[in-house]
Design a protein around this motif. Structure first.
Motif, PDB file in Angstrom:
ATOM      1  N   VAL A 126      44.489 110.185  39.550  1.00 19.62           N
ATOM      2  CA  VAL A 126      43.832 110.171  38.246  1.00 19.62           C
ATOM      3  C   VAL A 126      43.655 108.788  37.621  1.00 19.62           C
ATOM      4  O   VAL A 126      42.949 108.645  36.634  1.00 19.62           O
ATOM      5  CB  VAL A 126      44.548 111.081  37.216  1.00 19.62           C
ATOM      6  N   LYS A 128      43.237 104.449  38.511  1.00 20.10           N
ATOM      7  CA  LYS A 128      43.200 103.330  39.453  1.00 20.10           C
ATOM      8  C   LYS A 128      43.733 102.053  38.817  1.00 20.10           C
ATOM      9  O   LYS A 128      43.562 100.974  39.383  1.00 20.10           O
ATOM     10  CB  LYS A 128      41.757 103.072  39.900  1.00 20.10           C
ATOM     11  N   ALA A 129      44.333 102.174  37.660  1.00 16.17           N
ATOM     12  CA  ALA A 129      44.843 100.989  36.961  1.00 16.17           C
ATOM     13  C   ALA A 129      43.753  99.926  36.870  1.00 16.17           C
ATOM     14  O   ALA A 129      43.923  98.808  37.340  1.00 16.17           O
ATOM     15  CB  ALA A 129      46.083 100.448  37.675  1.00 16.17           C
ATOM     16  N   CYS A 130      42.618 100.321  36.290  1.00 16.97           N
ATOM     17  CA  CYS A 130      41.451  99.426  36.318  1.00 16.97           C
ATOM     18  C   CYS A 130      41.573  98.269  35.335  1.00 16.97           C
ATOM     19  O   CYS A 130      40.808  97.319  35.389  1.00 16.97           O
ATOM     20  CB  CYS A 130      40.175 100.205  36.039  1.00 16.97           C
ATOM     21  N   GLU A 132      41.105  98.315  32.075  1.00 18.26           N
ATOM     22  CA  GLU A 132      40.346  98.481  30.820  1.00 18.26           C
ATOM     23  C   GLU A 132      40.122  99.976  30.622  1.00 18.26           C
ATOM     24  O   GLU A 132      39.082 100.494  31.042  1.00 18.26           O
ATOM     25  CB  GLU A 132      38.973  97.819  30.934  1.00 18.26           C
ATOM     26  N   CYS A 133      41.056 100.645  30.023  1.00 17.08           N
ATOM     27  CA  CYS A 133      40.972 102.102  29.965  1.00 17.08           C
ATOM     28  C   CYS A 133      39.870 102.570  29.023  1.00 17.08           C
ATOM     29  O   CYS A 133      39.747 102.082  27.904  1.00 17.08           O
ATOM     30  CB  CYS A 133      42.314 102.684  29.528  1.00 17.08           C
ATOM     31  N   ILE A 134      39.062 103.514  29.499  1.00 18.16           N
ATOM     32  CA  ILE A 134      37.954 104.026  28.674  1.00 18.16           C
ATOM     33  C   ILE A 134      38.091 105.527  28.440  1.00 18.16           C
ATOM     34  O   ILE A 134      37.126 106.210  28.107  1.00 18.16           O
ATOM     35  CB  ILE A 134      36.584 103.739  29.333  1.00 18.16           C
ATOM     36  N   LEU A 135      39.299 106.045  28.604  1.00 18.80           N
ATOM     37  CA  LEU A 135      39.479 107.497  28.491  1.00 18.80           C
ATOM     38  C   LEU A 135      39.096 108.020  27.111  1.00 18.80           C
ATOM     39  O   LEU A 135      38.756 109.196  26.964  1.00 18.80           O
ATOM     40  CB  LEU A 135      40.935 107.870  28.814  1.00 18.80           C
ATOM     41  N   CYS A 142      39.005 110.433  33.831  1.00 18.45           N
ATOM     42  CA  CYS A 142      38.705 109.065  34.292  1.00 18.45           C
ATOM     43  C   CYS A 142      37.593 109.035  35.340  1.00 18.45           C
ATOM     44  O   CYS A 142      37.786 109.504  36.459  1.00 18.45           O
ATOM     45  CB  CYS A 142      39.958 108.428  34.887  1.00 18.45           C
ATOM     46  N   VAL A 144      36.394 106.265  36.660  1.00 17.22           N
ATOM     47  CA  VAL A 144      36.672 105.173  37.599  1.00 17.22           C
ATOM     48  C   VAL A 144      37.398 105.744  38.823  1.00 17.22           C
ATOM     49  O   VAL A 144      37.146 105.359  39.959  1.00 17.22           O
ATOM     50  CB  VAL A 144      37.540 104.086  36.921  1.00 17.22           C
ATOM     51  N   THR A 145      38.262 106.713  38.585  1.00 14.10           N
ATOM     52  CA  THR A 145      39.080 107.278  39.651  1.00 14.10           C
ATOM     53  C   THR A 145      38.522 108.593  40.174  1.00 14.10           C
ATOM     54  O   THR A 145      38.419 108.804  41.375  1.00 14.10           O
ATOM     55  CB  THR A 145      40.503 107.548  39.117  1.00 14.10           C
TER      56      THR A 145
HETATM   57  S1  SF4 Z   1      39.828 104.104  32.888  1.00 11.94           S
HETATM   58 FE1  SF4 Z   1      40.732 105.290  34.519  1.00 11.94          FE
HETATM   59  S2  SF4 Z   1      41.420 103.797  36.030  1.00 11.94           S
HETATM   60 FE2  SF4 Z   1      41.066 102.689  34.134  1.00 11.94          FE
HETATM   61  S3  SF4 Z   1      43.087 102.655  33.183  1.00 11.94           S
HETATM   62 FE3  SF4 Z   1      41.971 104.419  32.321  1.00 11.94          FE
HETATM   63  S4  SF4 Z   1      42.588 106.138  33.625  1.00 11.94           S
HETATM   64 FE4  SF4 Z   1      43.165 104.274  34.729  1.00 11.94          FE
END
Ligand code: SF4
Ligand code: SF4
Lengths: 211, 314
Positions: A126, A128-130, A132-135, A142, A144-145
């Motif tokens: 869930v 990817k430690a991107c 810049e979280c956009i949740l 997410c 990105v993941t």
């Molecule tokens: S946007 Fe997705 S990948 Fe990035 S920090 Fe948030 S949950 Fe993790």
């Protein structure tokens, strides 16, 4: 939690072949929860290795240099006397044990992802430690993941009945999930936003975090 | 973070395709598929065969993530050798933003006037499944980059481009998408960023086509509806099984299967043609008569002989 799985038996045996004396380190946190590197799995590994295992320890947080150092202190002689240290934790734990001991370290596990636990033994990728979280904008799902293409402006044309073209239409299309969630939450306008390209240099340049 | 729509300049029609679309003509485009080859002879033959019928032809870019000849060179060759305008397809599966800028600059030099900006099928569907998909940008961000290059003369980082990029931008749509609304809203997003035309995935279902066209009418962007005449039962079957979201109607598949039974090669080809004409002639007529579609995108790859009979009544 960091999700790990045991390396395939054959691969592990191949990796261990050159080493006669092994010290085994387990992880008391994530790998215990994943049942890949807890007390039980470490004991099994020691049993499997027989005489080759010259000692073992389950470290509470092998990825924490201070804790690894503290908890491995009493095993110092054994660790140093081993040909290699077999670490049953995520990659961060393996590297930390290596940094601390300077020994040859061997990963017993494959590190898969930062996961959500649905139940014991069922985990989902869930995050990817991107960096810049956009949740907040994507309904807590997410892209990105969970979007196979990591699209920030999905869905792509490969969505069929809400399922993704990647993985034989078994996984949910993240962008359909996002659409449904935002609609449910009365925030459909967020779906229509255009998200400009990311500044990937931020992630690349974030090797360390100090505060 | 930049949100919402942009203030687009009124982009000129650089290509004949977009000129025709803006003039209100019912427009036809074709499709060429370079494969794992080192020769363009077949592409040139196909391009010549479709030229009398279409204003431009798409040149596919590693479709289904199969590694084929790049699409830029054949796009240029059909323009130069055949005089057929190209719609240069570009996926962002295989290119990061640097590679896109490079290829678009090269395309400008070669006189390419249309780019179809697409995501591309994921590499795990292709013939090099272990490849890493790039997806530095997504297709909307790709359209945004093209907007920057074409309308503002800069790349994404704001670096100036020396010279003019005079290219029109197309996007792909999948009216077969279920649920449809996320797809429609995505199209809306992209049209606001700077798309000049839309080409759809292959359509066999007239109702779905109509519903989609109604839904995207508000975006005011010309739509070319994709059709894929089926050269053989094998192709029909492959299509049915392998193309995301596309189902060949069972009756059509059955007619194709029946035609396949004909042992004589020539008669079998004639039967296949008949089946196709029976299905697609009324389909195209219906679209032309009852919808606001701006034209048809005919993906008759290596089946150019169907163009004549298919289009003779237009
Ligand atoms: S946007 Fe997705 S990948 Fe990035 S920090 Fe948030 S949950 Fe993790
Ligand atoms: S189908 Fe959905 S989840 Fe899969 S790649 Fe496309 S947008 Fe992403």
């Amino acid at each position: 939690m960091i999700i790990t799985k045991a390396k395939p038996e054959e691969e592990l045996n191949e990796m261990l072949k050159p080493y006669e004396k092994l010290f085994v380190v387990g992880c008391g946190t994530c790998s215990t929860s994943c049942m890949t590197g807890g007390e039980e799995q470490v004991a099994e590994m020691v049993k499997k290795l027989g005489d080759r295992a010259i000692g073992s320890a389950v470290v509470e947080d092998p990825c924490d240099l201070r804790i690894a150092r503290k908890e491995l202190k009493e095993f110092k002689a054994k660790v140093q006397g081993a040909d290699a240290v077999l670490v049953m934790s995520c990659g961060a734990g393996v590297q930390t044990v290596g940094d601390y001991s300077k020994k040859i370290v061997l990963p017993a596990l494959d590190t898969l992802f930062i996961g959500q636990t649905e139940r014991l033994g069922k985990f989902h990728d869930v995050c990817k430690a991107c960096g810049e979280c956009i949740l907040d904008e994507t309904g807590g799902v997410c892209p990105v993941t969970r979007c196979a293409k990591g699209l920030l402006n999905g869905p792509c044309g490969g969505q069929v009945k809400g399922k993704c073209e990647v993985g034989k239409y078994e996984n949910d299309c993240a962008w359909v999930l996002i659409y449904d969630r935002l609609k449910e939450q009365g925030r459909p306008e967020l779906f229509e936003l255009f998200r400009p390209p990311r500044d990937n240099s931020k992630k690349v340049l974030t090797q360390h975090h100090v505060f | 973070m930049l949100k919402g729509g942009l203030n687009l300049t009124n982009r000129p029609a650089y290509s004949q395709l977009v000129k025709d679309l803006r003039s209100g003509k019912f427009v036809l485009t074709g499709e060429l598929e370079p494969e794992k080859v080192t020769s363009l002879d077949e592409i040139i033959i196909s391009a010549k065969a479709m030229k009398p019928y279409v204003v431009a032809a798409n040149v596919t870019d590693n479709p289904l993530a199969f590694a084929y000849m790049n699409s830029l060179v054949p796009s240029w060759v059909i323009q130069k050798e055949v005089g057929l305008e190209a719609v240069y397809q570009m996926t962002i599966r295989d290119r990061n933003r640097l590679a896109i800028v490079s290829d678009v600059l090269a395309a400008s030099y070669l006189g390419i006037k249309n780019i179809l900006a697409i995501s591309g099928d994921h590499t795990v569907l292709g013939d090099n499944r272990g490849a890493l998909s790039v997806y530095d940008l997504d297709s909307a961000q790709f359209v945004y980059l093209l907007h920057k290059m074409i309308d503002e003369g800069v790349d994404l980082a704001g670096n100036e481009i020396h010279g003019k990029v005079g290219i029109n931008v197309g996007i792909a749509a999948n009216p077969n998408a279920d649920p449809l609304m996320p797809e429609v809203l995505k199209i809306g997003r992209k049209t606001k960023i700077g798309a000049d035309f839309i080409q759809t995935q292959t359509m066999f279902d007239i109702d779905k086509t109509k519903t989609f066209l109604k839904e995207v009418e508000k975006y005011n962007c010309p739509v070319l509806v994709g059709v894929f005449p089926l050269k053989s039962f094998g192709i029909a079957d492959f299509f049915d099984k392998n193309i995301p979201g596309v189902k060949v109607p069972p009756e059509l598949l059955a007619s194709m299967a029946k035609a396949k039974e004909e042992p004589d090669k020539e008669r079998r080809s004639a039967l296949y043609d008949e089946v196709n004409l029976e299905f697609f002639v009324p389909f195209i007529k219906e679209i032309r008569k009852t919808t606001k579609a701006s034209g048809i995108h005919i993906m008759a790859v290596l089946y150019e002989r169907i163009f004549g009979p298919l289009l003779e009544n237009f």
